[in-house]
Design an enzyme around this catalytic site. Sequence first.
Site, PDB file in Angstrom:
ATOM      1  N   HIS A   8       0.886  -1.234   0.190  1.00 48.56           N
ATOM      2  CA  HIS A   8       0.073   0.073   0.014  1.00 48.56           C
ATOM      3  C   HIS A   8       0.824   1.095   0.064  1.00 48.56           C
ATOM      4  O   HIS A   8       1.122   1.730   0.850  1.00 48.56           O
ATOM      5  CB  HIS A   8      -1.074  -0.104   1.069  1.00 48.56           C
ATOM      6  CG  HIS A   8      -2.186   1.097   1.162  1.00 48.56           C
ATOM      7  ND1 HIS A   8      -3.333   0.735   1.174  1.00 48.56           N
ATOM      8  CD2 HIS A   8      -2.066   2.380   1.076  1.00 48.56           C
ATOM      9  CE1 HIS A   8      -4.098   2.025   1.272  1.00 48.56           C
ATOM     10  NE2 HIS A   8      -3.396   2.865   1.237  1.00 48.56           N
ATOM     11  N   HIS A  10       1.280   5.033  -2.651  1.00 50.80           N
ATOM     12  CA  HIS A  10       1.019   5.894  -3.569  1.00 50.80           C
ATOM     13  C   HIS A  10       2.081   6.543  -4.256  1.00 50.80           C
ATOM     14  O   HIS A  10       2.934   6.983  -3.498  1.00 50.80           O
ATOM     15  CB  HIS A  10      -0.199   6.763  -3.372  1.00 50.80           C
ATOM     16  CG  HIS A  10      -1.191   6.533  -2.589  1.00 50.80           C
ATOM     17  ND1 HIS A  10      -2.529   6.441  -3.398  1.00 50.80           N
ATOM     18  CD2 HIS A  10      -1.609   6.176  -1.227  1.00 50.80           C
ATOM     19  CE1 HIS A  10      -3.261   6.058  -2.400  1.00 50.80           C
ATOM     20  NE2 HIS A  10      -2.962   5.963  -1.299  1.00 50.80           N
ATOM     21  N   HIS A 186      -9.898   1.039  -0.933  1.00 50.96           N
ATOM     22  CA  HIS A 186      -9.621   1.849   0.642  1.00 50.96           C
ATOM     23  C   HIS A 186     -10.790   1.810   1.089  1.00 50.96           C
ATOM     24  O   HIS A 186     -12.041   2.281   0.548  1.00 50.96           O
ATOM     25  CB  HIS A 186      -9.211   3.241   0.121  1.00 50.96           C
ATOM     26  CG  HIS A 186      -7.617   3.612  -0.213  1.00 50.96           C
ATOM     27  ND1 HIS A 186      -7.100   2.808  -1.250  1.00 50.96           N
ATOM     28  CD2 HIS A 186      -6.874   4.347   0.241  1.00 50.96           C
ATOM     29  CE1 HIS A 186      -5.796   3.183  -1.380  1.00 50.96           C
ATOM     30  NE2 HIS A 186      -5.675   3.890  -0.221  1.00 50.96           N
ATOM     31  N   GLU A 189     -10.623   4.354   6.814  1.00 55.25           N
ATOM     32  CA  GLU A 189      -9.582   4.909   7.291  1.00 55.25           C
ATOM     33  C   GLU A 189     -10.269   6.195   7.926  1.00 55.25           C
ATOM     34  O   GLU A 189     -10.552   6.419   9.111  1.00 55.25           O
ATOM     35  CB  GLU A 189      -8.828   5.451   6.118  1.00 55.25           C
ATOM     36  CG  GLU A 189      -7.651   6.341   6.423  1.00 55.25           C
ATOM     37  CD  GLU A 189      -7.012   6.778   5.209  1.00 55.25           C
ATOM     38  OE1 GLU A 189      -5.794   7.343   5.661  1.00 55.25           O
ATOM     39  OE2 GLU A 189      -7.304   6.762   4.159  1.00 55.25           O
ATOM     40  N   ASP A 267       1.968   3.992   2.821  1.00 47.97           N
ATOM     41  CA  ASP A 267       0.947   4.697   2.295  1.00 47.97           C
ATOM     42  C   ASP A 267       1.647   6.140   1.545  1.00 47.97           C
ATOM     43  O   ASP A 267       1.741   5.814   0.212  1.00 47.97           O
ATOM     44  CB  ASP A 267       0.079   5.356   3.802  1.00 47.97           C
ATOM     45  CG  ASP A 267      -1.250   5.996   3.094  1.00 47.97           C
ATOM     46  OD1 ASP A 267      -1.572   5.629   1.789  1.00 47.97           O
ATOM     47  OD2 ASP A 267      -1.756   6.508   3.966  1.00 47.97           O
ATOM     48  N   ASP A 268       1.840   7.111   2.225  1.00 43.41           N
ATOM     49  CA  ASP A 268       2.689   8.316   1.415  1.00 43.41           C
ATOM     50  C   ASP A 268       3.882   8.643   2.424  1.00 43.41           C
ATOM     51  O   ASP A 268       3.948   9.776   3.173  1.00 43.41           O
ATOM     52  CB  ASP A 268       1.593   9.449   1.244  1.00 43.41           C
ATOM     53  CG  ASP A 268       0.278   9.150   0.527  1.00 43.41           C
ATOM     54  OD1 ASP A 268       0.426   9.035  -0.600  1.00 43.41           O
ATOM     55  OD2 ASP A 268      -0.693   9.277   1.122  1.00 43.41           O
TER      56      ASP A 268
END
Length: 326
Positions: A8, A10, A186, A189, A267-268
């Site tokens: 996961h 981006h 997604h 969250e 994630d980021d």
Amino acid sequence: MALKAELHCHIEGAAAPELVIRQARKYNADPTPYIRDGAFVWSDFTTFLQAYDFAADLFRTEDDYAQLADHYLTSLARDGAIYSEVFTSPDHAVKAGLSPQAYTDAIGEGMSRARAKTGIEARMIVTGVRHFGVESVETAARFAAKCRHPLVSGFGMAGDERIGDIEDYVRAFEIAREAGLGITVHAGELAGWESVDAALEHIRPSRIGHGVRAIENPDLVSKIADAGIVLECCPGSNIALNVFPSFAEHPLPKLRQAGCKVTVSSDDPPYFWTSLKREYDIAAEHFGMSDKDLAALTRTAVEAAFVDRTTRAALLARLGAPARGR
């Protein structure tokens, strides 16, 4: 060094500050409002998006995207990662002035460069943006289904899960499923357990991006465990975005104890001041996971990866683990 795998992340959100600064010089942009002392700075979700959009806008050509993928995956491999899946966005491609195919080919080129240098295996999950609407997500799914890039192996949906009804996006996922792509979405969250439950009912994914708010409903947690749904957990991201106030209150240990299949991802990463290595460190330090437990996280990720049997067997062999029934 423990071997790691990530499901996961981006790709635009994986751009390290030093790479963004280099891109800013290339395009005569001023990064100082968003990067200070070698780190991204933001104070709330709005300013996070501003920093993210500023950096993403600095990747405009095929070479830019090839460099981004190569840079990120090489850094992952340096920290012991043997596998990575990244979310790609046809919408970002169009915004950058590239065709989705050129954008995908460029990221694939970066993946190939990183693999040649480090041995890291990587795949792309083409991703629709939920708050861009049904038509946009279906367009992304049609691209994913027809692009036939050998490293595109999945389809997902990101964006604001509070926007729209999940059943409106069913057709997009059916287009991807019919093309043989792995399915993730997604949910759970920023929205609560109902978001996860609706995603399971309407989309029928094998994996859920985040999914941690499922902890709010014990019956749903049991349902996830019984179905073998894999949760792509991102603890560092969750704490940075105040999904939970502290690691002590993060539900990953409880989800795991309940029998849910969990993995950790970044994630980021630079925006949340994390990395895949740090996510494994968090699991050890805050969740009390042993080296054996961390190895199990990696194995779960490899078993849930959107790859062919031969690739999965090779990855499991690197872990020193036999394939189970595959």
